[in-house]
Design a protein around this motif. Structure first.
Motif, PDB file in Angstrom:
ATOM      1  N   ALA A 232      -4.165  14.626  31.739  1.00 29.32           N
ATOM      2  CA  ALA A 232      -5.177  13.732  32.314  1.00 29.32           C
ATOM      3  C   ALA A 232      -6.130  14.509  33.223  1.00 29.32           C
ATOM      4  O   ALA A 232      -7.343  14.257  33.229  1.00 29.32           O
ATOM      5  N   ALA A 233      -5.603  15.452  33.970  1.00 32.02           N
ATOM      6  CA  ALA A 233      -6.444  16.242  34.868  1.00 32.02           C
ATOM      7  C   ALA A 233      -7.439  17.094  34.089  1.00 32.02           C
ATOM      8  O   ALA A 233      -8.610  17.212  34.462  1.00 32.02           O
ATOM      9  N   LEU A 234      -6.993  17.686  32.995  1.00 33.19           N
ATOM     10  CA  LEU A 234      -7.886  18.526  32.197  1.00 33.19           C
ATOM     11  C   LEU A 234      -8.962  17.695  31.515  1.00 33.19           C
ATOM     12  O   LEU A 234     -10.074  18.178  31.285  1.00 33.19           O
ATOM     13  N   ARG A 235      -8.653  16.457  31.200  1.00 37.02           N
ATOM     14  CA  ARG A 235      -9.687  15.580  30.634  1.00 37.02           C
ATOM     15  C   ARG A 235     -10.660  15.120  31.710  1.00 37.02           C
ATOM     16  O   ARG A 235     -11.862  14.985  31.463  1.00 37.02           O
ATOM     17  N   ALA A 236     -10.152  14.888  32.922  1.00 39.85           N
ATOM     18  CA  ALA A 236     -11.010  14.373  33.992  1.00 39.85           C
ATOM     19  C   ALA A 236     -11.905  15.456  34.582  1.00 39.85           C
ATOM     20  O   ALA A 236     -13.031  15.184  34.993  1.00 39.85           O
ATOM     21  N   ALA A 237     -11.402  16.693  34.638  1.00 42.44           N
ATOM     22  CA  ALA A 237     -12.175  17.778  35.241  1.00 42.44           C
ATOM     23  C   ALA A 237     -12.133  18.993  34.324  1.00 42.44           C
ATOM     24  O   ALA A 237     -11.535  20.017  34.649  1.00 42.44           O
ATOM     25  N   PRO A 238     -12.782  18.914  33.159  1.00 44.24           N
ATOM     26  CA  PRO A 238     -12.637  19.969  32.150  1.00 44.24           C
ATOM     27  C   PRO A 238     -13.339  21.271  32.506  1.00 44.24           C
ATOM     28  O   PRO A 238     -13.009  22.318  31.937  1.00 44.24           O
ATOM     29  N   GLU A 239     -14.291  21.247  33.427  1.00 40.22           N
ATOM     30  CA  GLU A 239     -15.093  22.437  33.689  1.00 40.22           C
ATOM     31  C   GLU A 239     -14.622  23.244  34.908  1.00 40.22           C
ATOM     32  O   GLU A 239     -15.060  24.372  35.096  1.00 40.22           O
ATOM     33  N   GLY A 240     -13.788  22.683  35.744  1.00 43.24           N
ATOM     34  CA  GLY A 240     -13.428  23.370  36.979  1.00 43.24           C
ATOM     35  C   GLY A 240     -12.424  24.479  36.760  1.00 43.24           C
ATOM     36  O   GLY A 240     -11.728  24.540  35.736  1.00 43.24           O
ATOM     37  N   PRO A 241     -12.272  25.390  37.727  1.00 39.63           N
ATOM     38  CA  PRO A 241     -11.345  26.515  37.581  1.00 39.63           C
ATOM     39  C   PRO A 241      -9.886  26.150  37.825  1.00 39.63           C
ATOM     40  O   PRO A 241      -8.991  26.846  37.352  1.00 39.63           O
ATOM     41  N   PHE A 242      -9.625  25.051  38.563  1.00 38.57           N
ATOM     42  CA  PHE A 242      -8.265  24.808  39.022  1.00 38.57           C
ATOM     43  C   PHE A 242      -7.352  24.207  37.951  1.00 38.57           C
ATOM     44  O   PHE A 242      -6.156  24.498  37.936  1.00 38.57           O
ATOM     45  N   GLY A 243      -7.884  23.382  37.052  1.00 38.90           N
ATOM     46  CA  GLY A 243      -7.050  22.787  36.021  1.00 38.90           C
ATOM     47  C   GLY A 243      -6.360  23.832  35.150  1.00 38.90           C
ATOM     48  O   GLY A 243      -5.123  23.822  35.010  1.00 38.90           O
ATOM     49  N   PRO A 244      -7.117  24.751  34.533  1.00 41.41           N
ATOM     50  CA  PRO A 244      -6.458  25.798  33.738  1.00 41.41           C
ATOM     51  C   PRO A 244      -5.507  26.664  34.557  1.00 41.41           C
ATOM     52  O   PRO A 244      -4.482  27.127  34.051  1.00 41.41           O
ATOM     53  N   ALA A 245      -5.835  26.882  35.833  1.00 41.02           N
ATOM     54  CA  ALA A 245      -4.961  27.694  36.683  1.00 41.02           C
ATOM     55  C   ALA A 245      -3.636  26.987  36.946  1.00 41.02           C
ATOM     56  O   ALA A 245      -2.569  27.605  36.899  1.00 41.02           O
ATOM     57  N   VAL A 246      -3.696  25.682  37.207  1.00 41.56           N
ATOM     58  CA  VAL A 246      -2.466  24.913  37.383  1.00 41.56           C
ATOM     59  C   VAL A 246      -1.666  24.898  36.078  1.00 41.56           C
ATOM     60  O   VAL A 246      -0.436  25.056  36.077  1.00 41.56           O
ATOM     61  N   GLN A 247      -2.348  24.715  34.966  1.00 45.29           N
ATOM     62  CA  GLN A 247      -1.681  24.704  33.672  1.00 45.29           C
ATOM     63  C   GLN A 247      -0.915  26.009  33.437  1.00 45.29           C
ATOM     64  O   GLN A 247       0.238  25.997  32.999  1.00 45.29           O
ATOM     65  N   ASP A 248      -1.523  27.143  33.746  1.00 47.34           N
ATOM     66  CA  ASP A 248      -0.865  28.423  33.532  1.00 47.34           C
ATOM     67  C   ASP A 248       0.302  28.615  34.501  1.00 47.34           C
ATOM     68  O   ASP A 248       1.336  29.188  34.140  1.00 47.34           O
ATOM     69  N   THR A 249       0.146  28.129  35.734  1.00 48.45           N
ATOM     70  CA  THR A 249       1.226  28.247  36.712  1.00 48.45           C
ATOM     71  C   THR A 249       2.441  27.425  36.282  1.00 48.45           C
ATOM     72  O   THR A 249       3.586  27.879  36.401  1.00 48.45           O
ATOM     73  N   ILE A 250       2.195  26.238  35.760  1.00 46.72           N
ATOM     74  CA  ILE A 250       3.301  25.414  35.266  1.00 46.72           C
ATOM     75  C   ILE A 250       3.936  26.051  34.031  1.00 46.72           C
ATOM     76  O   ILE A 250       5.164  26.023  33.860  1.00 46.72           O
ATOM     77  N   ARG A 251       3.117  26.623  33.159  1.00 45.73           N
ATOM     78  CA  ARG A 251       3.672  27.343  32.001  1.00 45.73           C
ATOM     79  C   ARG A 251       4.607  28.456  32.462  1.00 45.73           C
ATOM     80  O   ARG A 251       5.702  28.642  31.933  1.00 45.73           O
ATOM     81  N   LEU A 252       4.170  29.205  33.494  1.00 43.92           N
ATOM     82  CA  LEU A 252       5.005  30.280  34.035  1.00 43.92           C
ATOM     83  C   LEU A 252       6.279  29.715  34.648  1.00 43.92           C
ATOM     84  O   LEU A 252       7.366  30.287  34.494  1.00 43.92           O
ATOM     85  N   ALA A 253       6.160  28.586  35.347  1.00 44.69           N
ATOM     86  CA  ALA A 253       7.341  27.965  35.950  1.00 44.69           C
ATOM     87  C   ALA A 253       8.349  27.560  34.882  1.00 44.69           C
ATOM     88  O   ALA A 253       9.556  27.824  35.006  1.00 44.69           O
ATOM     89  N   ARG A 254       7.872  26.926  33.818  1.00 42.53           N
ATOM     90  CA  ARG A 254       8.789  26.479  32.765  1.00 42.53           C
ATOM     91  C   ARG A 254       9.429  27.672  32.057  1.00 42.53           C
ATOM     92  O   ARG A 254      10.632  27.660  31.765  1.00 42.53           O
TER      93      ARG A 254
END
Length: 463
Positions: free
Chosen positions: A318-340
């Motif tokens: 939902a966050a990536l759909r709501a704010a597709p252009e910002g830097p933080f969404g992809p960064a959070v996505q990668d951090t969660i990928r690393l966590a998992r």
């Protein structure tokens, strides 16, 4: 230290004390000024993704080219200070006609991920607190990191999407064919360590002595280097590109990221060194003493990690759909990928090492990662959605379901972030290392690699 090596590295005794980080612009102005004073030069080598100039500072006029890149990750600004001190001290040595610097020309990129560094400046000038750091934190995913988007072409995978910042450094490497390439990094907690691109007992032995000389502990194991071979305590050997991207037998694929600068420079016989220093000293609980206790404790760390990021992970789409252009969404996505990925490895592949030092280092890495990745995740989520009461308006076109998800996850992030920071402070008691010590250790690594690459120290050969 002996001979020309000692003459060169004695400059580390002249490193200044620093109580905080300057802004990127202030540091660059100072470094450029030192270059001019030291009879050096500044030239543009490219532009960032945001269109800012990337400028390479050159000091010295010797035949041996040394390339130093600082700020490869934007939350790691110690190298910015190290670059400043290197240019200042080499310039002073040149004016004093010091023969120790005569064989070398140092080419210094003071801030490689310039755009990302500006997104971290909110914590540069303040007191070195863990909460302020993570509240103003930004670190992009691997595909958006200049250090990890060099071309890759190995069996089973090909990556050829270098960022503009990466292409700029590729061209510098192609032009200079440097004797030594040093990439300057800093970790959040733990100890100092080095990564070298090939086994070199002479260089490894000297690098291993550096942390203690500057009052820093050694990281025998870090989460970045688990399973890598070591040439000396705290000196890890970088696996080849093919080992980091193993051929799984699947059809040729497009990996999410490429290789690093050290891999790329190997085509020219360049000696590669990554110098890592820590920001904070921390306390950890004792290492579990039996395989059974270890398994339970490590599984508990994995559970702690995933529980802390789960509400954000649920709302990530939902966050990536709501704010597709910002830097933080992809960064959070990668951090969660690393966590998992980390939690999965901990649960399935990490047993209690027989060597006590290895067990301690691995336990520290697991314990630290389980606490720091949630802080990074929630800190960047708050920057993406700074006002919980306004989330529904931000998510508007994404739909009511997305709005509800974002509202819940953002309220959770704002509610939980401060509590996790307080828990980290209470449990780990972080104490900031003096910045001058960190700079001196990194500078020593640069000068040591330069001298050894030049043959100032030669290995002892068996009789």
């Amino acid at each position: 230290m002996r001979g020309a090596h000692g003459e060169l590295t004695r400059m580390t005794g002249q490193v200044r004390r620093f109580d905080r980080f300057p802004s990127v612009d202030a540091a660059l102005r100072a470094i450029h000024g030192e270059a001019v004073t030291g009879r050096g030069s500044v030239r543009r080598i490219g532009v960032t993704r945001a269109g800012e100039p990337l400028e390479l500072v050159t000091v010295g006029s010797g035949p041996r080219n040394i390339l130093v890149v600082a700020g490869p990750h934007p939350n790691e600004p110690v190298g910015l200070l190290t670059a400043w001190e290197l240019v200042r001290l080499v310039g002073a040595a040149i004016r004093a006609q010091d023969p120790a610097v005569a064989p070398f020309t140092w080419h210094v990129l003071p801030c490689w991920d310039l755009d990302g560094a500006r997104l971290n400046e909110g914590w540069y000038a303040g007191p070195p607190g863990v909460e302020a750091y993570h509240r103003n934190f930004y670190r992009p995913g691997l595909a958006a990191q200049p250090e990890w988007t060099f071309p890759l072409d190995v069996p089973g995978g090909r990556f050829d999407r270098p960022l503009p910042e990466t292409r700029a450094v590729m061209e510098v490497i192609d032009t200079l064919r440097p004797l030594v390439l040093c990439s300057l990094h800093n970790s959040d907690v733990g100890g100092a360590f080095s990564i070298i691109d090939q086994d070199d007992p002479t260089l490894a032995g000297e690098l291993a002595r550096i942390p203690a000389a500057h009052g820093l502990p050694v990281d025998a194991v870090s989460m970045d280097t688990v399973g890598w071979p070591c040439s000396a305590p705290g000196v890890h050997i970088l696996p080849g590109a093919g080992e980091l991207h193993p051929d799984t037998g699947a059809p040729r694929s497009a990996p999410g990221h490429g290789t690093c600068s050290l891999h790329y420079a190997q085509r020219y016989g360049t000696r590669g060194v990554i110098a890592e220093v820590p920001r904070w000293e921390v306390r950890r609980p004792a290492v579990p003493s039996s395989p059974e206790a270890w398994a339970v404790a490590v599984a508990g760390q994995a559970e702690h990690l995933m529980r802390a990021v789960a509400p954000v992970e649920e709302a990530l789409g939902a966050a990536l759909r709501a704010a597709p252009e910002g830097p933080f969404g992809p960064a959070v996505q990668d951090t969660i990928r690393l966590a998992r990925a980390s939690a999965t490895v901990w649960r399935t592949k990490i047993g209690l090492p027989r060597d006590p030092e290895a067990a301690e280092g691995l336990w520290h890495a697991v314990h630290d990662t389980a606490r720091l990745l949630p802080l990074r995740t929630l800190g960047m989520w708050q920057r993406m959605f700074p006002d919980p009461s306004d989330v529904r308006a931000v998510a508007g076109p994404a739909g009511e379901h997305d709005s509800a998800l974002l509202a819940r996850s953002t309220a959770y992030a704002h509610r939980t972030f401060g509590a996790l920071c307080e828990a980290f402070d209470a449990e780990c008691r972080p104490t900031a290392y003096p910045l001058g010590s960190l700079v001196a250790a990194q500078l020593s690594a640069v000068l040591t690699a330069s001298a050894i690459g030049d043959g100032a120290i030669t290995p002892c050969r068996p009789s």
